[in-house]
Motif scaffolding. Structure first.
Motif, mmCIF file in Angstrom:
data_model
loop_
_atom_site.group_PDB
_atom_site.id
_atom_site.type_symbol
_atom_site.label_atom_id
_atom_site.label_comp_id
_atom_site.label_asym_id
_atom_site.label_seq_id
_atom_site.Cartn_x
_atom_site.Cartn_y
_atom_site.Cartn_z
ATOM 1 N N GLU A 27 15.835 -16.128 0.240
ATOM 2 C CA GLU A 27 15.971 -15.718 -1.151
ATOM 3 C C GLU A 27 15.650 -14.233 -1.310
ATOM 4 O OE1 GLU A 27 13.957 -18.481 -3.836
ATOM 5 O OE2 GLU A 27 13.707 -16.795 -5.213
ATOM 6 N N THR A 28 14.588 -13.780 -0.593
ATOM 7 C CA THR A 28 14.213 -12.368 -0.660
ATOM 8 C C THR A 28 15.333 -11.499 -0.103
ATOM 9 O OG1 THR A 28 11.973 -13.117 -0.226
ATOM 10 C CG2 THR A 28 12.363 -10.747 -0.077
ATOM 11 N N LEU A 30 18.464 -12.197 0.008
ATOM 12 C CA LEU A 30 19.564 -12.196 -0.968
ATOM 13 C C LEU A 30 19.278 -11.235 -2.113
ATOM 14 C CD1 LEU A 30 20.402 -16.001 -1.170
ATOM 15 C CD2 LEU A 30 21.821 -14.186 -0.174
ATOM 16 N N ARG A 31 18.027 -11.252 -2.573
ATOM 17 C CA ARG A 31 17.656 -10.383 -3.686
ATOM 18 C C ARG A 31 17.796 -8.911 -3.288
ATOM 19 N NH1 ARG A 31 12.358 -11.543 -7.189
ATOM 20 N NH2 ARG A 31 13.393 -13.539 -7.172
ATOM 21 N N VAL A 32 17.364 -8.579 -2.063
ATOM 22 C CA VAL A 32 17.473 -7.205 -1.577
ATOM 23 C C VAL A 32 18.937 -6.775 -1.515
ATOM 24 C CG1 VAL A 32 17.123 -5.702 0.424
ATOM 25 C CG2 VAL A 32 15.291 -7.225 -0.325
ATOM 26 N N LYS A 33 19.768 -7.692 -0.998
ATOM 27 C CA LYS A 33 21.203 -7.375 -0.892
ATOM 28 C C LYS A 33 21.805 -7.142 -2.284
ATOM 29 C CE LYS A 33 22.319 -9.828 3.414
ATOM 30 N NZ LYS A 33 22.814 -8.702 4.207
ATOM 31 N N ALA A 34 21.421 -8.003 -3.231
ATOM 32 C CA ALA A 34 21.953 -7.885 -4.595
ATOM 33 C C ALA A 34 21.519 -6.558 -5.221
ATOM 34 C CB ALA A 34 21.470 -9.058 -5.440
ATOM 35 N N LEU A 35 20.229 -6.217 -5.041
ATOM 36 C CA LEU A 35 19.706 -4.959 -5.592
ATOM 37 C C LEU A 35 20.411 -3.766 -4.967
ATOM 38 C CD1 LEU A 35 15.848 -5.490 -5.821
ATOM 39 C CD2 LEU A 35 17.353 -4.773 -7.683
#
Lengths: 216, 115
Positions: A27-28, A30-35
């Motif tokens: 999840e982390t 994914l969040r980094v990629k999204a940011l």
């Protein structure tokens, strides 16, 4: 996390394996990629600058810098004195300056004192001399345990010190960054500065290890 | 806010950005002095680790004057003196602590009271 776990033995491994929630989650990621894609799309981050940052700390700035500083201090008593009295300036003599190394303090190991470094609040680390921190340095078990039972943590890294050695743990809670000056190993009187630097490991400069012995 | 370009990365990293301030402030504490750390639990930012809150230590060194991070987190730039404070293992961890271990924590002046 993996490096730290690999060094643990017996029941410690079992106890710490319950701390899986501290490991980075998909999840982390994914969040980094999204940011990252959002920041790039909005033009706030230049992907070429990101690549340059990663390349800098992967290939150019790392613990070999710190090893040169330590080896110099071992062969040059005047340099050692400068390093202990004004570490930022002494380290800058090598050109190792900048981000996360603006205000350095060097703590010296002696036969009576062994120093270890941690950042219990996050992951503060002296980048210009050591590069980016290893994953275990940022892990909750290391950060929580080294301040409470440094001798046990050091033993799990494979090092046991005599009972009369005082252990000092430096918690980088503000803007000062710490580097350990390890003791010069015995049997190295014939080695020059360059060969001495090869004995200086990253962990010896964090205090979770000791320098290599010659020909070991 | 200017965007960091690849060609400026090396210079930006080399230069860094210190939180140390040239400003001089009177020192409320001297090396060797016993101090107690405030037991505060703010909802926002502080640099007092929980494990030293309320504990007594000895000022080991005066680190100089820096931007105070607790106020900086709210957007205010306040100068404050920073000290390295030594705590023994037994002070922090009671009977489970060891007298031959010590933890040195960088603490800002307003966190500390004379003991």
């Amino acid at each position: 996390m993996f490096v730290y776990h690999a060094k643990l033995t017996g029941c410690r491994t079992e106890v710490l394996s319950k701390h899986k929630h501290n490991e980075p989650l998909p999840e982390t990621v994914l969040r980094v990629k999204a940011l990252e894609s959002l920041l790039v799309e909005k033009g706030l981050v230049d992907p070429a600058a990101l690549d340059e940052l990663i390349d800098t700390y992967e290939t150019r700035i790392g613990p070999r810098n710190g090893a040169k500083v330590v080896a110099r201090a071992w062969v040059d008593p005047a340099y050692r004195d400068r390093l202990l009295s004004d570490a930022s300036a002494a380290i800058a003599e090598f050109g190792f300056t900048g981000r996360q190394g603006e205000d350095m303090v060097v703590v010296e190991n002696t036969p009576q004192v062994h120093n270890m470094v941690v950042c219990t609040l996050c992951s503060c680390y002296p980048w210009p001399v050591l590069g980016l921190p290893p994953v275990w340095y940022k892990s909750a078990p290391y950060r929580a345990r080294v301040v409470a039972e440094p001798r046990a943590v050091l033993a799990e890294f494979g090092y046991t010190l005599a009972d009369d050695v005082e252990i000092r743990v430096w918690d980088s809670t503000a803007e000062v960054r710490y580097l350990v000056l390890p003791m010069r190993p015995a049997g190295t009187q014939d080695l020059d500065e360059e060969l001495l630097a090869e004995l200086v490991t990253r962990d010896a400069m964090i205090g979770t290890g000791l320098p290599r012995s010659p020909r070991a | 806010m200017p965007v960091l370009k690849a060609e400026n990365v090396a210079a930006a990293l080399r230069e860094g950005s210190t939180a140390r301030l040239a400003q001089d402030l009177p020192a409320r504490f001297v090396c060797g002095q016993r101090v107690r750390v405030a037991n505060i639990n703010p909802q926002d930012h502080t640099r007092i680790p929980r494990y030293v809150r309320g504990h007594v230590g000895v000022v080991d060194s005066d680190q100089g004057v820096f931007i105070f991070p607790d106020a900086h987190a709210r957007g205010e730039k306040v100068a404050q003196r920073l000290y390295s404070v030594r705590f023994t293992g037994t002070e922090l961890w009671g009977p489970q602590g060891k007298a031959d271990t010590a933890v040195y924590v960088d603490l800002f002046e307003s966190y500390l009271a004379p003991q």
